[in-house]
Enzyme design. Structure first.
Site, PDB file in Angstrom:
ATOM      1  N   GLY A  60       9.780 -15.162 -35.262  1.00 18.79           N
ATOM      2  CA  GLY A  60      11.100 -14.566 -35.450  1.00 18.79           C
ATOM      3  C   GLY A  60      11.971 -14.913 -34.264  1.00 18.79           C
ATOM      4  O   GLY A  60      11.479 -15.084 -33.146  1.00 18.79           O
ATOM      5  N   GLN A  65      18.922 -14.341 -28.575  1.00 19.80           N
ATOM      6  CA  GLN A  65      17.886 -15.092 -27.857  1.00 19.80           C
ATOM      7  C   GLN A  65      18.266 -16.544 -27.615  1.00 19.80           C
ATOM      8  O   GLN A  65      17.561 -17.265 -26.905  1.00 19.80           O
ATOM      9  CB  GLN A  65      16.566 -15.028 -28.622  1.00 19.80           C
ATOM     10  CG  GLN A  65      16.002 -13.619 -28.687  1.00 19.80           C
ATOM     11  CD  GLN A  65      14.651 -13.623 -29.350  1.00 19.80           C
ATOM     12  OE1 GLN A  65      14.555 -13.562 -30.565  1.00 19.80           O
ATOM     13  NE2 GLN A  65      13.595 -13.707 -28.559  1.00 19.80           N
ATOM     14  N   CYS A 102       7.557 -11.146 -26.959  1.00 17.70           N
ATOM     15  CA  CYS A 102       8.907 -11.637 -27.239  1.00 17.70           C
ATOM     16  C   CYS A 102       9.113 -12.973 -26.537  1.00 17.70           C
ATOM     17  O   CYS A 102       8.750 -13.127 -25.372  1.00 17.70           O
ATOM     18  CB  CYS A 102       9.915 -10.602 -26.746  1.00 17.70           C
ATOM     19  SG  CYS A 102      11.616 -11.084 -27.036  1.00 17.70           S
ATOM     20  N   LEU A 103       9.694 -13.920 -27.252  1.00 19.95           N
ATOM     21  CA  LEU A 103       9.965 -15.238 -26.670  1.00 19.95           C
ATOM     22  C   LEU A 103      10.896 -15.128 -25.465  1.00 19.95           C
ATOM     23  O   LEU A 103      10.888 -15.997 -24.597  1.00 19.95           O
ATOM     24  CB  LEU A 103      10.594 -16.167 -27.719  1.00 19.95           C
ATOM     25  CG  LEU A 103       9.772 -16.424 -28.992  1.00 19.95           C
ATOM     26  CD1 LEU A 103      10.534 -17.336 -29.940  1.00 19.95           C
ATOM     27  CD2 LEU A 103       8.408 -17.012 -28.673  1.00 19.95           C
ATOM     28  N   HIS A 144      11.458  -5.684 -34.788  1.00 16.66           N
ATOM     29  CA  HIS A 144      11.661  -6.352 -33.493  1.00 16.66           C
ATOM     30  C   HIS A 144      12.973  -7.160 -33.501  1.00 16.66           C
ATOM     31  O   HIS A 144      13.763  -7.080 -32.558  1.00 16.66           O
ATOM     32  CB  HIS A 144      10.452  -7.263 -33.228  1.00 16.66           C
ATOM     33  CG  HIS A 144      10.494  -8.018 -31.936  1.00 16.66           C
ATOM     34  ND1 HIS A 144       9.619  -7.776 -30.899  1.00 16.66           N
ATOM     35  CD2 HIS A 144      11.295  -9.041 -31.515  1.00 16.66           C
ATOM     36  CE1 HIS A 144       9.896  -8.610 -29.898  1.00 16.66           C
ATOM     37  NE2 HIS A 144      10.904  -9.390 -30.251  1.00 16.66           N
ATOM     38  N   GLU A 145      13.196  -7.935 -34.578  1.00 12.82           N
ATOM     39  CA  GLU A 145      14.385  -8.806 -34.626  1.00 12.82           C
ATOM     40  C   GLU A 145      15.661  -7.994 -34.872  1.00 12.82           C
ATOM     41  O   GLU A 145      16.711  -8.320 -34.327  1.00 12.82           O
ATOM     42  CB  GLU A 145      14.209  -9.896 -35.691  1.00 12.82           C
ATOM     43  CG  GLU A 145      12.983 -10.794 -35.528  1.00 12.82           C
ATOM     44  CD  GLU A 145      12.800 -11.397 -34.143  1.00 12.82           C
ATOM     45  OE1 GLU A 145      13.803 -11.595 -33.428  1.00 12.82           O
ATOM     46  OE2 GLU A 145      11.647 -11.666 -33.763  1.00 12.82           O
ATOM     47  N   HIS A 148      16.756  -6.677 -31.649  1.00 12.52           N
ATOM     48  CA  HIS A 148      17.481  -7.678 -30.851  1.00 12.52           C
ATOM     49  C   HIS A 148      18.973  -7.663 -31.193  1.00 12.52           C
ATOM     50  O   HIS A 148      19.821  -7.819 -30.315  1.00 12.52           O
ATOM     51  CB  HIS A 148      16.960  -9.096 -31.137  1.00 12.52           C
ATOM     52  CG  HIS A 148      15.836  -9.528 -30.247  1.00 12.52           C
ATOM     53  ND1 HIS A 148      15.930  -9.550 -28.876  1.00 12.52           N
ATOM     54  CD2 HIS A 148      14.594  -9.991 -30.537  1.00 12.52           C
ATOM     55  CE1 HIS A 148      14.785  -9.994 -28.362  1.00 12.52           C
ATOM     56  NE2 HIS A 148      13.958 -10.264 -29.342  1.00 12.52           N
TER      57      HIS A 148
HETATM   58 ZN   LIG Z   1      12.000 -10.841 -29.222  1.00 11.21          ZN
END
Ligand SMILES: [Zn+2]
Length: 177
Positions: A60, A65, A102-103, A144-145, A148
């Site tokens: 995701g 991000q 998380c990236l 999670h997304e 964001h």
């Molecule tokens: Zn994330």
């Protein structure tokens, strides 16, 4: 959110991998602006987001991000592949406790308690509203997304000590690189 399994797929080559924004850049903590134009530019942006996500071995990726203050995410997680513009969580059920990362925080994992099921309401590339339900890891990705898009990181959902630990570990890993 990083993958737990290998889920890369073949994509056309005219897409661009964008730079992933990392904690503590401010765009990650801002409330995203609504997507209002459902045009070719949005389509290209989503293609880049998928490419960036697959390249980072994620499941995701949300617009903040890649440095864009927009309510938009893409995901491809456990068979749920979609683009969500202006996402909202409209229902949740149950509870799950599991690893999440998380990236934008170097994939440092931590246990986060989330609902087991989640219903997402969002707009697709054409601006059409849809609702989709998921459970397990895909539900976790919805949550999670969508977080964001609201300027919330998964570490904001951790107890302070665990949050500090994730940040410390992330900073340490960054220094090693
Ligand atoms: Zn994330």
């Amino acid at each position: 959110m990083p993958a737990t399994a290998n889920c890369r797929c073949q994509l056309p080559i005219d897409m661009a991998i964008r730079k992933i924004t990392e904690y503590p850049e401010s765009v990650l903590t801002e409330m995203g602006k609504p997507v209002t134009k459902f045009d070719g530019e949005l389509k290209d942006l989503c293609a880049d987001m998928f490419e960036t996500m697959y390249d980072a071995e994620g499941v995701g990726l949300a617009a903040p991000q890649i440095g864009l203050n927009l309510r938009l995410f893409v995901m491809d997680c456990e068979g749920v592949k979609l683009i969500a513009a202006n996402p909202e969580i409209v229902g949740t059920e149950g509870e799950q406790s599991g690893q999440e990362g998380c990236l934008s925080v170097g994939k440092v994992p931590a246990v986060v308690i989330r609902p087991q099921k989640a219903s997402l309401r969002a707009q697709d590339l054409k601006g059409t509203w849809f609702e989709r339900e998921a459970e397990g890891y895909a539900a976790r990705a919805f949550l999670h997304e969508t977080d964001h898009c609201n300027g919330t990181l998964f570490i904001d959902r951790l107890p302070k000590l665990r949050r500090d630990m994730v940040i410390r570990k992330f900073k340490k890993e960054k220094n090693w690189k």
